[in-house]
Design an enzyme around this catalytic site. Structure first.
Site, PDB file in Angstrom:
ATOM      1  N   CYS A 175       0.970  -1.257   0.041  1.00  0.00           N
ATOM      2  CA  CYS A 175       0.260  -0.142   0.163  1.00  0.00           C
ATOM      3  C   CYS A 175       0.886   1.335   0.046  1.00  0.00           C
ATOM      4  CB  CYS A 175      -0.948  -0.124   1.177  1.00  0.00           C
ATOM      5  SG  CYS A 175      -2.390  -1.176   1.180  1.00  0.00           S
ATOM      6  N   CYS A 353     -18.243  22.615 -67.865  1.00  0.00           N
ATOM      7  CA  CYS A 353     -19.672  23.227 -67.459  1.00  0.00           C
ATOM      8  C   CYS A 353     -19.450  24.416 -66.489  1.00  0.00           C
ATOM      9  CB  CYS A 353     -20.716  22.500 -67.410  1.00  0.00           C
ATOM     10  SG  CYS A 353     -22.304  23.098 -67.638  1.00  0.00           S
TER      11      CYS A 353
END
Length: 566
Positions: A175, A353
Site C-alpha cells: 500500500c 460546364c
C-alpha cells in the site's frame, strides 16, 4: 539560484567565482568575430578553468555564458550539497533527512530555511512535517517479514514488510509503495499515508518504498544512509524547480533527453530593452543563444527549438505557426474554389460546364458571375452579367493566390525533406556504430604488424555524421529564412551559398549510403579508401555552414537582406 525575472543573469554567491566569470566575459576573445553554428571547429567557444565547482564546465559562446547540466548533477549540486552545507555550517544539530525536508518545503532556498529555523523552530518543524524533537521514534520505520493485517487493503499477511513514521501509522509495504508512486508525480513532500497525519516521509525512505517488490523492499535501498542523485522524488522536485525558473534553466528539447542548461550571463549590445517590439524583431542573429546540452544536442535557449540559425527566433515562430495552422489550407480553398452564393459552401469546379449545382442546398448558379442560373439563357455566351474586366480581376486574384501557395509549398517541401533526412541520419548513427565494430574486427583478424589500430582511428566517422546532421539542420532552416526574405542581389548570393552547402551535404550523405549498402560486404576497404574524402567533406560542411550563417549575419546587419512578413 533564484528567479531573476527578465534580467537573464545568475549571481554566484562566491565573489571569487563571480570575478572569474567577469574576467572571462571581458576577454578579447569575447569580442572577436563569431562562428555561429557550434560546429566542430568553432573557435569562440571556451570553457572556464575548473578552479571552482561553480565555474567548472561553464561555456562562453557568442553573447552568452551558460553551463550544461545532467539532472543527477543538478540534484547533487543544488539539493544534496546544499543540505550537506547546512549540516556542516549553520545547522549541525539536524540530520541530512531533516534538512532535505526543510529545503524541499522552502523550495530549496537555504536562506529561508535558516531564517525560519531560528525565528520559530517548533512552528517550522510542524509545517515541514517533522516530528517533535523529543518524540518517540521507537518502533517506527521498516519492519521486515512480519505477520500483519493491513487496514487499507484489508489483507492478512503471513510474511510482509511494513512501514510507519514516528506517528506509528503502520501499513503494508504494498500500500505504501502505491501511495508514494502516485504522490511522487507532483514533486511535493509526501506526507504520511494516514489522511489526518502531517508527518513527511524522508526522501531516502521514498526510494526504499518505491523499490518494494512482492511485499518486500530491496535490501540495497534500505541500507543507504542518505538519498542519492537517483532519488525519484528529488528528480521530480528538480523538474518542478526548473519549470518555475525558465528564464535561467531550460530543458533540452531533443526527444528522450533529460539534460538541461543554465543561463549564467547574457550580453546585450545596443539593444533597446525598453522597446520589446523592437527587440522582438531583432535582426542580429549573433544574439541567438545557441547552447549545447551534455548529450551534444544544440538548441536555442530563448525559444527552445533546435539550433535554427540563420533564422532569428521571431522568424522561426512565424514559420512554425504558418506550418501548424490552416492558413495555407484556406489559401488553397480561395485559389481553387468558389463559395455558393446561397449557403456559402466551398465548391471546386471539376468539369468544363459553368452551370453549377450546390450539393448542400441545391442552388443552381453560374460559375462566372455567381448569379442564379435561371437568369441565364440556354447558351454560355448569352450570360447577360458577363463582364470581361471583372472576370480578369477575379483571375488575377486567383493567380496571385496560386503563386503564393506554390511559393510556400516550394520552401516547405525542402524544409520537410531535410527534416526527414535528419531522422534518417540519426538512424544511420546506429548503423555506423555497427560498421565501426565490423571494421575493428576485420582489422584485428588481419594482424598487420605495422598498423596499431584503436577506436580513435575511426572516430572520424562519428564526427562526420555529426557534421552531416548539423549541416542538414542549417540547410533546413535556410528555407524558412529564404521564405520570408525579400528579393535582392544579396539574396541571390545567399541562395548560391545555400546551394554550395546543399551539394557538399548530399555528397557526404551519398558516401554513408554506400557504406551502409547491404551489397557492400567489405566495409573495411571502403572506410580505408574513403577516409580522407569523408574527413575533407565533413570539414567542408562545417566551413560552408559557418560561411552561410556569416553571410546571413552580415547581410542583415548591413541592410542588404531584409524580411517581408506581411
Amino acid at each position: 539560484m533564484s528567479d531573476q525575472g527578465d534580467d537573464y543573469s545568475f549571481e554566484f554567491e562566491d565573489s571569487d567565482e563571480n570575478s572569474l566569470v567577469d574576467s572571462a566575459l571581458s576577454s578579447d576573445d569575447r569580442d572577436s568575430e563569431n562562428e555561429f553554428t557550434g560546429g566542430a571547429s568553432s573557435t569562440n567557444v571556451r570553457t572556464l578553468p575548473s578552479s571552482s565547482n561553480s565555474s567548472e564546465g561553464v561555456v562562453i559562446k557568442n553573447s552568452i555564458v551558460y553551463k550544461p547540466w545532467t539532472l543527477k548533477d543538478f540534484i547533487q549540486k543544488f539539493f544534496l550539497d546544499e543540505a550537506i552545507s547546512l549540516k556542516e555550517m549553520q545547522l549541525p544539530q539536524c540530520d541530512i533527512d531533516e534538512l532535505l525536508i526543510m529545503l524541499h518545503y522552502k523550495n530549496w532556498q537555504k536562506e529561508d530555511v535558516i531564517n525560519d529555523y531560528y525565528d520559530d523552530l517548533e512552528r517550522f518543524r510542524t509545517r515541514c512535517g517533522l516530528p517533535e524533537i523529543q518524540s518517540n521514534k521507537k518502533d517506527s520505520g521498516l519492519l521486515l517479514g512480519t505477520r500483519f493485517s493491513c487496514l487499507i487493503c484489508v489483507e492478512d499477511y503471513d510474511n510482509i514488510d511494513t512501514y510507519s513514521l514516528s506517528c506509528h501509522h503502520r501499513y503494508c509495504i504494498n500500500c505504501y509503495q502505491k501511495y508514494v508512486d502516485v504522490s511522487n508525480r507532483n514533486g511535493q513532500l509526501i506526507r504520511c499515508i494516514q489522511s489526518n497525519c502531517n508527518l513527511s516521509i524522508p526522501h531516502k525512505d521514498v526510494s526504499t518504498l518505491q523499490s518494494a517488490s512482492n511485499g518486500h523492499i530491496l535490501e540495497s535501498e534500505a541500507k543507504k544512509p542518505v538519498p542519492d542523485s537517483s532519488n525519484k522524488l528529488l528528480a521530480q522536485a528538480a523538474k518542478n524547480y526548473i519549470e518555475t525558473h525558465k528564464n535561467i534553466w531550460k530543458w533540452c528539447p531533443a526527444p528522450d533527453c533529460n539534460f538541461l542548461t543554465q543561463l549564467i550571463d547574457r550580453k546585450y549590445e545596443d539593444k533597446d530593452k525598453e522597446n520589446p517590439i523592437k527587440y522582438e524583431k531583432d535582426l542580429d542573429i549573433s544574439d541567438v543563444p545557441i547552447v549545447t546540452c551534455p548529450n551534444n544536442h544544440q538548441f536555442c535557449h530563448d525559444c527552445q527549438y533546435e539550433n535554427h540559425l540563420p533564422c532569428p527566433c521571431w522568424i522561426v515562430k512565424l514559420w512554425i505557426k504558418k506550418c501548424e495552422d490552416d492558413s495555407e489550407t484556406a489559401n488553397w480553398i480561395q485559389a481553387n474554389t468558389q463559395s455558393c452564393p446561397k449557403c456559402g459552401t466551398s465548391i471546386e469546379k471539376n468539369g468544363g460546364c459553368n452551370h453549377m449545382s450546390c450539393f448542400k442546398c441545391g442552388f443552381e448558379f453560374c460559375w462566372i458571375c455567381l448569379s442564379s442560373w435561371k437568369e441565364h439563357g440556354s447558351s454560355y455566351y448569352k450570360c447577360n452579367r458577363f463582364n470581361p474586366e471583372e472576370v480578369e480581376a477575379v483571375k488575377k486574384v486567383q493567380q496571385s493566390r496560386r503563386l503564393t501557395l506554390q511559393r510556400y509549398l516550394h520552401f516547405y517541401k525542402r524544409f520537410a525533406v531535410h527534416e526527414s533526412s535528419m531522422e534518417g541520419d540519426k538512424k544511420m548513427i546506429e548503423k555506423v556504430d555497427h560498421k565501426m565494430n565490423l571494421f575493428m574486427e576485420e582489422e584485428s583478424k588481419k594482424k598487420h604488424p605495422d598498423r596499431n589500430l584503436s577506436w580513435a582511428n575511426i572516430q572520424f566517422l562519428h564526427d562526420a555524421i555529426r557534421s552531416l546532421t548539423n549541416g542538414r539542420k542549417t540547410l533546413k532552416w535556410t528555407y524558412c529564412f529564404a521564405f520570408y526574405l525579400a528579393k535582392s542581389n544579396f539574396a541571390e548570393i545567399f541562395e548560391q551559398m545555400q546551394d554550395y552547402l546543399n551539394k557538399v551535404v548530399e555528397d557526404l550523405s551519398l558516401i554513408f549510403e554506400e557504406l551502409n549498402n547491404k551489397k557492400n560486404k567489405n566495409n573495411s576497404d571502403i572506410i580505408i579508401k574513403r577516409k580522407k574524402e569523408i574527413i575533407n567533406l565533413s570539414d567542408l560542411i562545417v566551413k560552408r555552414q559557418n560561411l552561410l550563417i556569416e553571410c546571413a549575419q552580415s547581410g542583415l546587419n548591413q541592410g542588404l537582406l531584409y524580411f517581408e512578413t506581411s
